[in-house]
Design a protein around this motif. Structure first.
Motif, mmCIF file in Angstrom:
data_model
loop_
_atom_site.group_PDB
_atom_site.id
_atom_site.type_symbol
_atom_site.label_atom_id
_atom_site.label_comp_id
_atom_site.label_asym_id
_atom_site.label_seq_id
_atom_site.Cartn_x
_atom_site.Cartn_y
_atom_site.Cartn_z
ATOM 1 N N ALA A 6 -17.538 18.609 69.844
ATOM 2 C CA ALA A 6 -17.019 17.619 68.901
ATOM 3 C C ALA A 6 -18.125 17.117 67.980
ATOM 4 O O ALA A 6 -17.918 16.930 66.770
ATOM 5 N N THR A 7 -19.332 16.919 68.537
ATOM 6 C CA THR A 7 -20.472 16.465 67.733
ATOM 7 C C THR A 7 -20.866 17.525 66.717
ATOM 8 O O THR A 7 -21.131 17.223 65.546
ATOM 9 N N ASP A 8 -20.915 18.775 67.158
ATOM 10 C CA ASP A 8 -21.262 19.872 66.251
ATOM 11 C C ASP A 8 -20.236 19.990 65.129
ATOM 12 O O ASP A 8 -20.594 20.237 63.966
ATOM 13 N N TYR A 9 -18.969 19.833 65.478
ATOM 14 C CA TYR A 9 -17.918 19.970 64.466
ATOM 15 C C TYR A 9 -17.998 18.828 63.457
ATOM 16 O O TYR A 9 -17.801 19.035 62.255
ATOM 17 N N SER A 10 -18.322 17.626 63.924
ATOM 18 C CA SER A 10 -18.483 16.499 63.015
ATOM 19 C C SER A 10 -19.621 16.756 62.034
ATOM 20 O O SER A 10 -19.492 16.493 60.827
ATOM 21 N N ALA A 11 -20.727 17.300 62.535
ATOM 22 C CA ALA A 11 -21.860 17.617 61.656
ATOM 23 C C ALA A 11 -21.475 18.688 60.651
ATOM 24 O O ALA A 11 -21.871 18.635 59.476
ATOM 25 N N PHE A 12 -20.684 19.667 61.107
ATOM 26 C CA PHE A 12 -20.225 20.737 60.210
ATOM 27 C C PHE A 12 -19.366 20.167 59.083
ATOM 28 O O PHE A 12 -19.529 20.524 57.915
ATOM 29 N N LEU A 13 -18.455 19.250 59.411
ATOM 30 C CA LEU A 13 -17.584 18.662 58.396
ATOM 31 C C LEU A 13 -18.383 17.870 57.365
ATOM 32 O O LEU A 13 -18.129 17.956 56.164
ATOM 33 N N LYS A 14 -19.377 17.112 57.826
ATOM 34 C CA LYS A 14 -20.209 16.334 56.901
ATOM 35 C C LYS A 14 -20.998 17.254 55.976
ATOM 36 O O LYS A 14 -21.123 16.999 54.775
ATOM 37 N N CYS A 15 -21.545 18.325 56.545
ATOM 38 C CA CYS A 15 -22.325 19.279 55.751
ATOM 39 C C CYS A 15 -21.441 19.964 54.725
ATOM 40 O O CYS A 15 -21.818 20.119 53.560
ATOM 41 N N ARG A 16 -20.231 20.355 55.138
ATOM 42 C CA ARG A 16 -19.321 21.053 54.222
ATOM 43 C C ARG A 16 -18.887 20.139 53.085
ATOM 44 O O ARG A 16 -18.854 20.540 51.924
ATOM 45 N N ALA A 17 -18.586 18.898 53.410
ATOM 46 C CA ALA A 17 -18.156 17.955 52.386
ATOM 47 C C ALA A 17 -19.274 17.691 51.381
ATOM 48 O O ALA A 17 -19.056 17.638 50.172
#
Length: 263
Positions: A6-17
Motif C-alpha cells: 500500500a505504501t509503495d502504491y501510494s508513492a507510485f500514485l504521487k510520482c505519476r501525478a
C-alpha cells in the motif's frame, strides 16, 4: 507485506501525478464551457463535434466543412482543391464505414455530387431512423503510417490511454500499449517502444523514420483531455491518425468522442 504494498502504491500514485502535471503539453486557453456543452448531448458525438473538443487541446486536424446538399459539397471540394473525402454526419451513426457512409479520394464536381447522393442513400438504408445532418467534406490526408490512439474510462482505474497501429491492423494484431492517465512524454515514448511494431517508428527496410515526438505529443494531449474531463468522457477513439516522416508531424483523420452518462 500488505502495508508495504500500500505504501509503495501510494508513492507510485504521487510520482505519476507529479510527472503527468510537470509534462503537461503547452495549451492555450481551453473553453471548458464549450466542451461541456458538446458533452451534454450525451452518447456518441458526431465527428465534427468530437473534433471541436480536440481542437481545444491543439490536435492537428484536416480542413473540413459540413455540406447540407450535394451542390454545397461540390463547392466546398472545389474550394479545398485536390482530392477530398466525404463522410456521413449523424449522431446516430458513429461507425460510418459500416453504413456505407464514406467515400475517399474524390476529385471533380461530378464525382463529389455522385458520392454525396450515394452516401445519403446508403445511410438511410442502413439506419432509417437516424438523424442525418449532412455530409462532411474533408481534404485527403497525406500518406503516412496509420496509428490508433484512444481513451477508455475504466470503472476502477479511471481514464486509460491506449495506442497501437491504426486502421484494421488493431483488430487483426491486437498490438496495443496502455497507461493510466495522467501520463507524460517519457511514458508516451515507453508506450510506443513496447509495441511489437516499434521498429516501424525508427525506420524499417528502407522506410524513413516516423515523427515519434509528434506522436508522443498527441498521446500526452489526449492524457490531458482525459484527466480534465475523465468523469464526463466515456471513450475517445482517434482512428486513424496519420503519422508522417520525422519532423513532419501527424494528422487526426477520424475522431469519435463518447460522452459519459449524466449523473
Amino acid at each position: 507485506r500488505a502495508i508495504r504494498r500500500a505504501t509503495d502504491y501510494s508513492a507510485f500514485l504521487k510520482c505519476r501525478a507529479a510527472r503527468g502535471a510537470s509534462q503537461r503539453p503547452s495549451l492555450g486557453e481551453i473553453d471548458r464551457k464549450k466542451i461541456r456543452g458538446l458533452l451534454d448531448a450525451g452518447g456518441a458525438l458526431t465527428e465534427r463535434s468530437s473534433k471541436e473538443i480536440l481542437a481545444q487541446y491543439g490536435f492537428p486536424l484536416l480542413r473540413e466543412e459540413l455540406a447540407a446538399n450535394a451542390e454545397q459539397a461540390a463547392e466546398i471540394a472545389s474550394r479545398f482543391g485536390g482530392d477530398v473525402a466525404l463522410k456521413i454526419e449523424s449522431p446516430d451513426i458513429p461507425h460510418k464505414t459500416e453504413a456505407g457512409g464514406v467515400r475517399l479520394a474524390l476529385r471533380g464536381s461530378d464525382a463529389v455530387v455522385a458520392a454525396y447522393r450515394e452516401i445519403m442513400s446508403s445511410a438511410k438504408s442502413y439506419a432509417p431512423k437516424a438523424r442525418l445532418t449532412g455530409v462532411l467534406v474533408q481534404e485527403m490526408a497525406p500518406k503516412g503510417q496509420e496509428i490508433i490512439l484512444g481513451q477508455l474510462r475504466d470503472p476502477v482505474f479511471g481514464p486509460v490511454i491506449a495506442v497501437g497501429l491504426g486502421g484494421v491492423s488493431v483488430e487483426l494484431l491486437g498490438d496495443l500499449s496502455h497507461r493510466i492517465a495522467p501520463i507524460g512524454y517519457d511514458d508516451a515514448r515507453d508506450m510506443l517502444s513496447e509495441l511489437k511494431v516499434a521498429p516501424l517508428f525508427r525506420g524499417f527496410r528502407g522506410r524513413p523514420p516516423l515523427d515519434v515526438e509528434a506522436m508522443c505529443d498527441l498521446i500526452v494531449r489526449l492524457s490531458a483531455l482525459a484527466t480534465d474531463f475523465g468523469s464526463e468522457i466515456e471513450e475517445v477513439d482517434l482512428n486513424p491518425i496519420v503519422l508522417l516522416e520525422e519532423g513532419k508531424g501527424a494528422r487526426v483523420v477520424d475522431a469519435l468522442v463518447v460522452a459519459g452518462a449524466r449523473r
